[in-house]
Design an enzyme around this catalytic site. Structure first.
Site, mmCIF file in Angstrom:
data_model
loop_
_atom_site.group_PDB
_atom_site.id
_atom_site.type_symbol
_atom_site.label_atom_id
_atom_site.label_comp_id
_atom_site.label_asym_id
_atom_site.label_seq_id
_atom_site.Cartn_x
_atom_site.Cartn_y
_atom_site.Cartn_z
ATOM 1 C CG ASP A 100 -3.472 -0.543 6.478
ATOM 2 O OD1 ASP A 100 -2.874 -1.636 6.731
ATOM 3 O OD2 ASP A 100 -3.006 0.647 6.413
ATOM 4 C CG ASP A 281 0.236 2.818 7.038
ATOM 5 O OD1 ASP A 281 1.257 2.157 7.403
ATOM 6 O OD2 ASP A 281 -0.976 2.511 6.986
#
Ligand SMILES: Cc1noc(C)c1CN(C)Cc1cc2n(n1)CCN(c1cc(N)ncn1)C2
Length: 389
Positions: A100, A281
Site C-alpha cells: 500500500d 495509492d
C-alpha cells in the site's frame, strides 16, 4: 574480479555460517551444508559486508557498493482487481499482504488477534529471533473506515529476495470487520513515507525505507495488471516491462504520500486543460477525483447517473465508456475505458472506476489507474515516473 581479501573473508564467513555443531559433547562436529535457494541469492560482497559488520570491521565503500541488491515479487489481483495480493515472509510466517503506497505500516493478523476475527487468515508468528518493542503500540484507520491496532515486534522480513532482519512488524490484536471478512489478505505492507507510520511513541520505518540504501537504486516499481499477475520490483527498472520512456515528475512527500501534479487531463481524448494534484495509492481500488472532473466525465455517458444506494456513479454495462488520461510532461497516461467499466452493480448496471474524492482536497490515483501504467516510486528526489506497459 574477486580480491584475495574477499576470498579470505568469504572463507572465514562461510566456515562460520556453515558450521553447525551436531552436539558440543562429541569429539568433532559435522558441517551441515545447504544450498542457498536461488531466490534468496545475495551478491558475494553482501556476505562479506555482513561478515565484516558482524565482527565489527569497517565495510570498505567498494564492498558496500557491490553488496547492493535488487528484488522482485509477484503480485496478484483479487477477483475484479479490487486489491493486489503479494506473498511476504514475515518472521516464521508466509503472509498474503496488500502493498500500500498510501500508508506506512506493515501490519498483520497475529496470534494476538482473537480467533473469531482471524478465521480464514494466515497470521504472524514471531520468529525465535524476534523481539517485542517494549511500550510500543499502533492504531491505523483507512479512508474506507476500516481499521486495525496492536503491538509491535522487530523481526526478519523478506520481500522478493530482499531481506531486512529488524523490520517493525505490527501484530494486530484488533481488526475491523472489513479485514476479517476479506480473507484475500492477511495484512498490509506500507510503502508510503515513514513520517505517517502510526507506531507510538516512536514511529517505525517502512520496509522500503529500511532496505533502500542497500538496493542498487533507491526505488521500487509497481507493475499492477488487469486480471493477471504483475510484480513489485525493488532496486531496478526493467525496460522489458514498459515501452517508450519513463516520464518523471517531482513528488511532494510533506503529507507522507507519493503526491504529484498531473499537468492536465482529458476525457475521450478531449483535453480539459486543468492540472490535478493527487497521490499514487496502490491500496485504493478506484480513481477518486474532484467532483467537477467526475461530473464532466460521466456527462459523456448517456446512461450514467449517481446511485445513492450504490454510493457512486453507475451506467448501462453495454455503454461506450470513454478513456480518461492525465499528462505528465509530454507523456499521456491513459486509463482505457474498459478499466473504468469496473464492476457489476446488479442487473445490467455497472459501477464506475472513477468516483468522487468526497472533497478531501486531492485526488487518489488508485489501482484502476495504476494497473494501466509502469510506475516508478523513486526515493531520490523524491520523484515518480510513469511509462506505458
Ligand atoms: C475487497 C476490497 N475492496 O476494496 C478493498 C480495499 C477491499 C479489501 N477489503 C474490503 C479490506 C480492506 C480495506 C482496506 N484495505 N483492505 C486495504 C487498505 N485500505 C485502504 C488503503 C488505502 N491506501 N486507502 C484506502 N483504504 C482499506
Amino acid at each position: 574480479m574477486v580480491s584475495n581479501k574477499l576470498v579470505a573473508a568469504l572463507t572465514a564467513y562461510s566456515a562460520v555460517a556453515a558450521a553447525v555443531p551436531v552436539a558440543s559433547q562429541t569429539k568433532g562436529f559435522s558441517l551441515v551444508q545447504e544450498a542457498i535457494p536461488k531466490s534468496s541469492y545475495r551478491a558475494p560482497a553482501a556476505h562479506l559486508a555482513k561478515a565484516l559488520t558482524k565482527f565489527g570491521a569497517p565495510v570498505p565503500a567498494h564492498v558496500a557498493a557491490a553488496a547492493a541488491s535488487t528484488g522482485s515479487v509477484t503480485t496478484n489481483p483479487s477477483d475484479g482487481d479490487e486489491e493486489y495480493v503479494t506473498k511476504v515472509t514475515v518472521g516464521d510466517s508466509t503472509l498474503n499482504l496488500d502493498f500500500d503506497t498510501g500508508s506506512a505500516d506493515l501490519w498483520a493478523f497475529s496470534a494476538d488477534t482473537p480467533s473469531s476475527e482471524r478465521s480464514g487468515h494466515n497470521y504472524y508468528k514471531p520468529s525465535d529471533s524476534a523481539t517485542k518493542v517494549s511500550g510500543a503500540s499502533w492504531d491505523i484507520s483507512y479512508g474506507d473506515g476500516s481499521s486495525a491496532s496492536g503491538s509491535v515486534y522487530k523481526d526478519t522480513v523478506t520481500v522478493g529476495g530482499v531481506t531486512f532482519d529488524a523490520q517493525a512488524v505490527e501484530a494486530a490484536s484488533s481488526v475491523s470487520s472489513e479485514f476479517t471478512q476479506d480473507t484475500s489478505i492477511d495484512g498490509l505492507l506500507g510503502l508510503a513515507f515513514s513520517s505517517i507510520n502510526t507506531v507510538s511513541p516512536t514511529p517505525q520505518k517502512t520496509f522500503f525505507d529500511n532496505v533502500k540504501s542497500s538496493l542498487d537504486k533507491p526505488l521500487f516499481v509497481a507493475i499492477l495488471k488487469h486480471d493477471t499477475a504483475g510484480s513489485y520490483d525493488f532496486g531496478f527498472t526493467d525496460d522489458s516491462k514498459y515501452s517508450g520512456d519513463i516520464a518523471y515528475t517531482d513528488v511532494d512527500s510533506s503529507q507522507g504520500f507519493w503526491s504529484f501534479t498531473a499537468d492536465s487531463y482529458s476525457i475521450d481524448g478531449q483535453d480539459a486543460g486543468s492540472s490535478i494534484d493527487g497521490i499514487a495509492d496502490t491500496g485504493t481500488t478506484l480513481v477518486l477525483l474532484d467532483d467537477d472532473v467526475v461530473e464532466a466525465y460521466y456527462e459523456t455517458i448517456d446512461s450514467a447517473q449517481y446511485d445513492d444506494s450504490q454510493g457512486g456513479y453507475v451506467f448501462d454495462c453495454d455503454a461506450d465508456v470513454p478513456d480518461f488520461a492525465i499528462t505528465v510532461g509530454d507523456y499521456t497516461a491513459t486509463i482505457p475505458g474498459d478499466y473504468i467499466n469496473f464492476a457489476s452493480a446488479g442487473s445490467s448496471t455497472c459501477y464506475g472506476g472513477i468516483q468522487s474524492n468526497s472533497g478531501i482536497g486531492f485526488s487518489i490515483f488508485g489501482d484502476v489507474f495504476l494497473k494501466s501504467q509502469y510506475v516508478v516510486f523513486d526515493a531520490s528526489g523524491p520523484q515518480i515516473g510513469f511509462a506505458a506497459q
